[in-house]
Design a protein around this motif. Structure first.
Motif, PDB file in Angstrom:
ATOM      1  N   ARG A  62     -10.045   8.376  -3.328  1.00  0.00           N
ATOM      2  CA  ARG A  62      -9.085   7.225  -3.310  1.00  0.00           C
ATOM      3  C   ARG A  62      -9.300   6.438  -4.732  1.00  0.00           C
ATOM      4  N   THR A 107      -2.472   7.279  -5.607  1.00  0.00           N
ATOM      5  CA  THR A 107      -3.861   7.021  -5.537  1.00  0.00           C
ATOM      6  C   THR A 107      -4.928   7.710  -4.620  1.00  0.00           C
ATOM      7  N   ALA A 112      -5.070   0.667  -6.087  1.00  0.00           N
ATOM      8  CA  ALA A 112      -3.896   0.630  -6.455  1.00  0.00           C
ATOM      9  C   ALA A 112      -3.545  -0.635  -6.850  1.00  0.00           C
ATOM     10  N   ASP A 113      -2.575  -0.929  -7.760  1.00  0.00           N
ATOM     11  CA  ASP A 113      -2.086  -2.228  -8.103  1.00  0.00           C
ATOM     12  C   ASP A 113      -1.274  -3.038  -7.305  1.00  0.00           C
ATOM     13  N   SER A 114      -0.531  -2.105  -6.708  1.00  0.00           N
ATOM     14  CA  SER A 114       0.492  -2.800  -5.979  1.00  0.00           C
ATOM     15  C   SER A 114       0.769  -1.656  -4.573  1.00  0.00           C
ATOM     16  N   PRO A 115       1.545  -1.908  -3.596  1.00  0.00           N
ATOM     17  CA  PRO A 115       1.670  -1.196  -2.518  1.00  0.00           C
ATOM     18  C   PRO A 115       2.685  -0.115  -3.033  1.00  0.00           C
ATOM     19  N   ALA A 116       3.640  -0.314  -4.168  1.00  0.00           N
ATOM     20  CA  ALA A 116       4.119   0.718  -4.669  1.00  0.00           C
ATOM     21  C   ALA A 116       3.754   1.803  -5.438  1.00  0.00           C
ATOM     22  N   ASP A 117       2.544   1.492  -5.726  1.00  0.00           N
ATOM     23  CA  ASP A 117       1.604   2.638  -6.406  1.00  0.00           C
ATOM     24  C   ASP A 117       0.846   3.257  -5.562  1.00  0.00           C
ATOM     25  N   ASP A 118       0.747   2.921  -4.265  1.00  0.00           N
ATOM     26  CA  ASP A 118      -0.275   3.479  -3.316  1.00  0.00           C
ATOM     27  C   ASP A 118       0.123   5.010  -3.154  1.00  0.00           C
ATOM     28  N   TRP A 119       1.289   5.445  -3.292  1.00  0.00           N
ATOM     29  CA  TRP A 119       1.444   7.236  -3.113  1.00  0.00           C
ATOM     30  C   TRP A 119       0.660   7.932  -3.912  1.00  0.00           C
TER      31      TRP A 119
END
Length: 114
Positions: A100, A112, A103-110
């Motif tokens: 893991r 990571t 991530a910089d944001s929840p939008a980038d979570d996928w």
């Protein structure tokens, strides 16, 4: 016997050194990735984990976490596996891992988790 204490080397030349297991079958140590990892900026990183009691299970399941020491990003890997002893008494670890990255944001979570 399948005691994790000592030094282990992977097929990709990564190295794991594990301290003696304590009375609760927990251990600590360090992990150093091999050149095949492609991460030249990785430093020796601490690990901590646990193993099933070898008095109860001769080929125990184990798990440990490595919090990577990196210069520019946060990464953590979790390993889950089992120690096997062959007919010659040779110990081998088989493990799966999950990496893991922060991530910089929840939008980038996928993107990571590998």
């Amino acid at each position: 016997q399948c005691l994790l204490s000592g030094s282990w080397r992977s097929d990709t030349n990564c190295r794991m050194v594990v301290s003696t297991l304590d009375k609760d079958n927990r251990f600590s140590g360090f992990y150093l990735p091999g050149p095949a990892s492609g991460y030249s900026e990785l430093l020796t990183s601490p690990l901590g984990g646990s193993q099933q009691d070898t008095g109860l299970v001769p080929q125990p399941i184990f798990s440990f976490t490595v919090n990577w020491r990196l210069q520019e990003t946060a990464r953590t890997t979790v390993f889950l596996g089992q120690c096997y002893v062959d007919t010659n008494g040779e110990e081998t670890l088989h493990a799966l891992w999950l990496l893991r990255e922060a991530a910089d944001s929840p939008a980038d979570d996928w993107k990571t988790t590998r």
